[in-house]
Design an enzyme around this catalytic site. Structure first.
Site, PDB file in Angstrom:
ATOM      1  N   GLY A 131       7.664   8.347   5.887  1.00 19.38           N
ATOM      2  CA  GLY A 131       7.544   9.561   5.707  1.00 19.38           C
ATOM      3  C   GLY A 131       7.601  10.640   7.058  1.00 19.38           C
ATOM      4  N   GLU A 175       0.691  12.259   9.674  1.00 19.78           N
ATOM      5  CA  GLU A 175       1.393  11.968   8.261  1.00 19.78           C
ATOM      6  C   GLU A 175       2.290  13.151   7.937  1.00 19.78           C
ATOM      7  OE1 GLU A 175       1.988   9.904   5.881  1.00 19.78           O
ATOM      8  OE2 GLU A 175       0.266   8.928   5.274  1.00 19.78           O
ATOM      9  N   ASP A 199      -1.689  13.154  -0.385  1.00 20.00           N
ATOM     10  CA  ASP A 199      -1.470  13.506  -1.683  1.00 20.00           C
ATOM     11  C   ASP A 199      -2.862  13.103  -2.170  1.00 20.00           C
ATOM     12  OD1 ASP A 199      -0.687  12.853  -4.538  1.00 20.00           O
ATOM     13  OD2 ASP A 199       1.228  12.948  -3.766  1.00 20.00           O
ATOM     14  N   LYS A 206      -1.907  18.157  -0.515  1.00 23.63           N
ATOM     15  CA  LYS A 206      -1.630  18.606  -2.016  1.00 23.63           C
ATOM     16  C   LYS A 206      -3.245  18.413  -2.410  1.00 23.63           C
ATOM     17  CE  LYS A 206       2.742  17.102  -3.779  1.00 23.63           C
ATOM     18  NZ  LYS A 206       3.707  16.183  -4.332  1.00 23.63           N
ATOM     19  N   PHE A 222       7.225  17.695  -6.972  1.00 23.33           N
ATOM     20  CA  PHE A 222       8.148  16.664  -6.487  1.00 23.33           C
ATOM     21  C   PHE A 222       8.956  17.157  -5.111  1.00 23.33           C
ATOM     22  CE2 PHE A 222       9.577  12.187  -7.553  1.00 23.33           C
ATOM     23  CZ  PHE A 222      10.274  12.228  -6.339  1.00 23.33           C
TER      24      PHE A 222
HETATM   25  C1  PRP Z   1       3.622   8.983   1.274  1.00 27.74           C
HETATM   26  C2  PRP Z   1       3.310   9.672   2.241  1.00 27.74           C
HETATM   27  C3  PRP Z   1       1.784   9.047   2.750  1.00 27.74           C
HETATM   28  C4  PRP Z   1       1.270   8.854   1.179  1.00 27.74           C
HETATM   29  C5  PRP Z   1       0.434   9.812   0.808  1.00 27.74           C
HETATM   30  O1  PRP Z   1       4.132   7.638   1.569  1.00 27.74           O
HETATM   31  O2  PRP Z   1       4.092   9.453   3.666  1.00 27.74           O
HETATM   32  O3  PRP Z   1       1.575   8.020   3.505  1.00 27.74           O
HETATM   33  O4  PRP Z   1       2.606   8.749   0.262  1.00 27.74           O
HETATM   34  O5  PRP Z   1      -0.211   9.505  -0.471  1.00 27.74           O
HETATM   35  P1  PRP Z   1      -1.716   9.417  -1.078  1.00 27.74           P
HETATM   36  O6  PRP Z   1      -2.417  10.350  -0.073  1.00 27.74           O
HETATM   37  O7  PRP Z   1      -1.459   9.347  -2.452  1.00 27.74           O
HETATM   38  O8  PRP Z   1      -2.110   8.003  -0.611  1.00 27.74           O
HETATM   39  P2  PRP Z   1       4.876   6.911   0.746  1.00 27.74           P
HETATM   40  O9  PRP Z   1       4.012   5.732   0.120  1.00 27.74           O
HETATM   41  O10 PRP Z   1       5.762   7.534  -0.298  1.00 27.74           O
HETATM   42  O11 PRP Z   1       5.986   5.988   1.687  1.00 27.74           O
HETATM   43  P3  PRP Z   1       6.802   6.649   2.702  1.00 27.74           P
HETATM   44  O12 PRP Z   1       5.885   7.297   3.736  1.00 27.74           O
HETATM   45  O13 PRP Z   1       7.831   5.489   3.282  1.00 27.74           O
HETATM   46  O14 PRP Z   1       7.603   7.786   2.108  1.00 27.74           O
END
Ligand code: PRP
Length: 192
Positions: free
Chosen positions: A49, A105, A109, A139, A160
């Protein structure tokens, strides 16, 4: 699924111009904070991401030598919120001994991924000189564990989000803005 970003998004929540403003602001803050350091700054992009934010941000850090590295962590759970189980699928590959680490990052979330990564890196041997976190988005309403975000772009509501690195079903990451995906495009068992 038909792919049409123009009609798949409900609204743009962070425009290209606003992203650029935030990236510049964060780059300035980081540049100022690390201006007097002797050690390299190891910028660690969290795949996948953060890839686009990473590449924009590092070009705005101008005062210290930078080393690139990347990590990838996946969380596993019921799909509706981040689960407690985080697996590091790609670890650091550069020497971090006495180096300053900046974790980059796209979004914090629940906080579970970042908390796990921080705990993992703090127990690494040899140790880095310091560890800081830069996230473009947060968030807060979704937080389940507290994590320090040293450099934060924007707080966003619990919607989303896609674009500028963030995906739905591995797509939309290349959108130059951040949008809210229409509810009808995704089912209910999603994370973001
Ligand atoms: C997303 C984002 C963070 C994580 C945050 O990655 O890039 O790494 O979620 O979420 P959290 O705070 O609830 O742990 P994702 O797992 O969707 O993978 P990606 O980076 O490949 O999109």
């Amino acid at each position: 699924m038909q792919y049409n970003p123009a009609t798949d998004i409900e609204k743009i929540i962070v425009s290209e111009a606003e992203i650029e403003t935030q990236v510049k602001r964060l780059g300035k803050m980081i540049s100022a904070d690390y201006a007097d350091t002797d050690a390299d700054l190891v910028c660690v992009g969290m795949l996948n991401g953060a890839a686009i934010f990473f590449s924009d941000l590092v070009r705005r850090i101008e005062t210290c030598p930078i080393v690139f590295d990347f990590m990838r962590a996946s969380s596993y759970g019921d799909g509706t919120v981040s689960s407690e189980r985080v697996v590091i699928e790609r670890d650091l590959s550069v020497d971090i001994n006495e180096k300053h680490l900046l974790l980059i990052e796209d979004i914090v979330d629940s906080g579970i991924t970042m908390k796990h990564i921080l705990e993992y890196l703090r127990h690494k041997n040899p140790r880095p000189a310091s560890i800081k976190v830069c996230a473009l988005l947060s968030k807060p309403s979704r937080r389940r564990v507290e994590v320090p975000i040293d450099y934060l772009g924007l707080e966003v509501p619990d919607e989303f989000l896609i674009g500028y690195g963030m995906d739905y079903a591995k797509k939309y990451r290349n959108l130059p803005y951040i949008g809210v995906l229409k509810r009808e495009i995704y089912d209910e068992n999603v994370k973001r």
